[in-house]
Design an enzyme around this catalytic site. Structure first.
Site, mmCIF file in Angstrom:
data_model
loop_
_atom_site.group_PDB
_atom_site.id
_atom_site.type_symbol
_atom_site.label_atom_id
_atom_site.label_comp_id
_atom_site.label_asym_id
_atom_site.label_seq_id
_atom_site.Cartn_x
_atom_site.Cartn_y
_atom_site.Cartn_z
ATOM 1 N N SER A 149 -35.329 76.401 -38.012
ATOM 2 C CA SER A 149 -34.219 76.224 -37.071
ATOM 3 C C SER A 149 -32.988 76.926 -37.619
ATOM 4 C CB SER A 149 -33.926 74.724 -36.936
ATOM 5 O OG SER A 149 -32.733 74.506 -36.209
ATOM 6 N N TYR A 162 -32.005 66.323 -40.677
ATOM 7 C CA TYR A 162 -32.667 67.434 -39.973
ATOM 8 C C TYR A 162 -32.437 68.730 -40.756
ATOM 9 C CZ TYR A 162 -34.254 70.358 -36.044
ATOM 10 O OH TYR A 162 -34.929 71.257 -35.251
HETATM 11 P P1 NDP Z 1 -40.684 69.224 -28.200
HETATM 12 O O1 NDP Z 1 -40.202 67.828 -28.367
HETATM 13 O O2 NDP Z 1 -40.923 69.737 -26.819
HETATM 14 O O3 NDP Z 1 -42.014 69.460 -29.035
HETATM 15 C C1 NDP Z 1 -42.281 68.811 -30.250
HETATM 16 C C2 NDP Z 1 -43.792 68.846 -30.468
HETATM 17 O O4 NDP Z 1 -44.058 68.235 -31.723
HETATM 18 C C3 NDP Z 1 -44.543 68.080 -29.403
HETATM 19 O O5 NDP Z 1 -45.666 68.822 -29.010
HETATM 20 C C4 NDP Z 1 -44.974 66.812 -30.125
HETATM 21 O O6 NDP Z 1 -46.239 66.376 -29.616
HETATM 22 C C5 NDP Z 1 -45.143 67.346 -31.539
HETATM 23 N N1 NDP Z 1 -45.117 66.272 -32.523
HETATM 24 C C6 NDP Z 1 -44.103 65.408 -32.797
HETATM 25 N N2 NDP Z 1 -44.481 64.534 -33.714
HETATM 26 C C7 NDP Z 1 -45.769 64.850 -34.060
HETATM 27 C C8 NDP Z 1 -46.711 64.311 -34.958
HETATM 28 N N3 NDP Z 1 -46.425 63.264 -35.723
HETATM 29 N N4 NDP Z 1 -47.936 64.886 -35.029
HETATM 30 C C9 NDP Z 1 -48.248 65.935 -34.266
HETATM 31 N N5 NDP Z 1 -47.394 66.508 -33.389
HETATM 32 C C10 NDP Z 1 -46.165 65.958 -33.290
HETATM 33 O O7 NDP Z 1 -39.610 70.125 -28.957
HETATM 34 P P2 NDP Z 1 -39.546 71.670 -29.341
HETATM 35 O O8 NDP Z 1 -40.604 72.448 -28.680
HETATM 36 O O9 NDP Z 1 -38.138 72.078 -29.170
HETATM 37 O O10 NDP Z 1 -39.805 71.599 -30.920
HETATM 38 C C11 NDP Z 1 -40.747 72.361 -31.607
HETATM 39 C C12 NDP Z 1 -40.178 72.772 -32.960
HETATM 40 O O11 NDP Z 1 -39.062 73.635 -32.768
HETATM 41 C C13 NDP Z 1 -39.679 71.627 -33.832
HETATM 42 O O12 NDP Z 1 -40.092 71.827 -35.165
HETATM 43 C C14 NDP Z 1 -38.158 71.747 -33.742
HETATM 44 O O13 NDP Z 1 -37.506 71.244 -34.881
HETATM 45 C C15 NDP Z 1 -38.021 73.259 -33.618
HETATM 46 N N6 NDP Z 1 -36.752 73.713 -33.053
HETATM 47 C C16 NDP Z 1 -36.383 73.394 -31.776
HETATM 48 C C17 NDP Z 1 -35.166 73.792 -31.268
HETATM 49 C C18 NDP Z 1 -34.686 73.429 -29.900
HETATM 50 O O14 NDP Z 1 -33.497 73.662 -29.602
HETATM 51 N N7 NDP Z 1 -35.512 72.864 -29.028
HETATM 52 C C19 NDP Z 1 -34.252 74.614 -32.087
HETATM 53 C C20 NDP Z 1 -34.748 74.905 -33.397
HETATM 54 C C21 NDP Z 1 -35.957 74.476 -33.854
HETATM 55 P P3 NDP Z 1 -46.706 64.844 -29.435
HETATM 56 O O15 NDP Z 1 -45.494 64.031 -29.109
HETATM 57 O O16 NDP Z 1 -47.697 64.951 -28.320
HETATM 58 O O17 NDP Z 1 -47.357 64.502 -30.731
#
Ligand code: NDP
Length: 254
Positions: A149, A162
Site C-alpha cells: 500500500s 496498518y
Molecule cells: P477487499 O475487502 O475487497 O478484499 C480483501 C480480501 O481479503 C477479500 O477477498 C477477503 O476475503 C480477503 N481476506 C480477508 N481476510 C482474510 C483471511 N483471513 N483469509 C483469507 N482471505 C482474507 O479489499 P481490497 O481489494 O481493497 O484489498 C486487497 C488488498 O489491497 C489488501 O491487502 C489491502 O490492504 C490492499 N490495499 C487496498 C487499498 C484500497 O484502497 N482498497 C489500497 C492499498 C492497498 P474473505 O472475506 O472472503 O476471506
C-alpha cells in the site's frame, strides 16, 4: 483464454472481492489457471464461474490465511488441483483504522495475523513450488507479488498498525527478493493508493464516514487498475524484474 501466461498456475489470496477478484480474472485472461483463496465460498464460486464462463480455468480453495494450517492447506490444495504453482499473489488484507489510544488490541492483532502472518504462511508454503516452477517452466521464472500500500511507504496518524503491516511486508519482500535472485523467483510489491473496494467497510461508522468524505474529493482507482499492475509485473520477460510499483489515484495528494 490464451496469452503470455499459458501453462502457468497462479494462486491469488483474497480473491473473493476487490483487487484480488479482479487480479484473478485478469491473470486468467492472460492464460493462467487460477486458484482463488479466501473465506467466503459463495463469492469465490461466483468469481470462478465468471472465469470459466469466459473460457479460463479456476479452482476455489476456501481458506483463512491467518491460520497457519489453513494457509498451508490452501497452497497444497491449489497445487494438487492445478499441478504446479508459478505465481503467488499475496493480496488478502484488512485495514482497521483509528487513533491508537481508542484502538482495540484485537483489531491490531487481526491486522497482523492477516496482513503479515498470512503473507508469511502462504509464501513459506508456496516457495518450494515456485522454485520448481522457475526451473521447469517455459518462462524460466516464477513470481511472488504482494499487495502492499502507499501505507507501506508513508506513515500517518490513525493508521499506525496498518502502516506497520505494510512497511513490514515491503521489508520482507525486499529481503526475499535478494535471496531468490539465483533461483529466478521474482519478488515484488505493489503499493496501491485509494482503490474503490470493500476494504473500508470493516471499520467503525466514524472511520467509514471520514474515508467516504475523502473519497468524494477524488476519482478513486478501480480494482482493475491494480490488476493491470500485477499483470504487468508477472508478464515481463525473464530478463526483467519489476520489484515495486506505486500506483496512486491521479488526484490523490496523500
Ligand atoms: P477487499 O475487502 O475487497 O478484499 C480483501 C480480501 O481479503 C477479500 O477477498 C477477503 O476475503 C480477503 N481476506 C480477508 N481476510 C482474510 C483471511 N483471513 N483469509 C483469507 N482471505 C482474507 O479489499 P481490497 O481489494 O481493497 O484489498 C486487497 C488488498 O489491497 C489488501 O491487502 C489491502 O490492504 C490492499 N490495499 C487496498 C487499498 C484500497 O484502497 N482498497 C489500497 C492499498 C492497498 P474473505 O472475506 O472472503 O476471506
Amino acid at each position: 483464454m490464451s496469452g503470455v501466461l499459458d501453462g502457468t498456475v497462479a494462486l491469488v489470496t483474497g480473491a473473493s472481492s476487490g483487487i484480488g477478484a479482479e487480479t484473478a480474472r485478469r491473470l486468467a485472461r492472460e492464460g493462467a489457471a487460477v486458484a482463488l483463496v479466501a473465506r467466503r465460498r459463495e463469492r469465490l464460486d461466483a468469481v470462478a464461474a465468471e472465469i470459466v464462463e469466459a473460457g479460463g480455468r479456476a479452482v476455489v480453495v476456501e481458506g483463512d490465511v491467518s491460520e497457519r494450517s489453513s494457509a498451508e492447506a490452501a497452497v497444497k490444495q491449489a497445487v494438487e488441483s492445478l499441478g504446479r504453482l508459478d505465481i503467488l499473489v499475496n493480496n488478502a488484507g484488512v485495514m482497521l483504522l483509528g487513533p491508537a489510544q481508542q484502538a482495540s488490541l484485537d483489531d491490531w492483532e487481526r491486522m497482523l495475523s492477516i496482513n503479515v502472518n498470512g503473507v508469511l504462511a502462504v509464501t513459506h508454503a508456496a516457495l518450494p513450488h515456485l522454485v520448481r516452477a522457475a526451473e521447469d517452466s517455459a518462462r524460466g521464472v516464477a513470481d511472488v507479488v504482494t499487495i502492499s500500500s502507499t501505507a507501506g511507504r508513508v506513515a500517518r496518524p490513525g493508521s499506525s498498525v496498518y502502516n506497520l503491516t505494510k512497511f513490514g511486508v515491503n521489508a520482507f519482500s525486499e529481503a526475499l527478493r535478494q535471496e531468490l535472485v539465483p533461483q529466478r523467483v521474482r519478488v515484488g510489491v505493489i503499493e496501491p493508493g485509494t482503490v474503490d473496494t470493500e476494504l473500508v467497510t470493516h471499520n467503525s461508522a466514524a472511520v467509514r464516514e471520514a474515508t467516504e468524505r475523502q473519497l468524494a474529493t477524488i476519482e478513486a482507482l478501480q480494482p482493475s487498475d491494480i490488476a493491470d499492475a500485477v499483470a504487468y509485473m508477472v508478464t515481463r520477460p525473464r530478463r526483467v524484474a519489476v520489484n515495486e510499483l506505486l500506483v496512486r489515484a491521479a488526484e490523490q495528494t496523500w
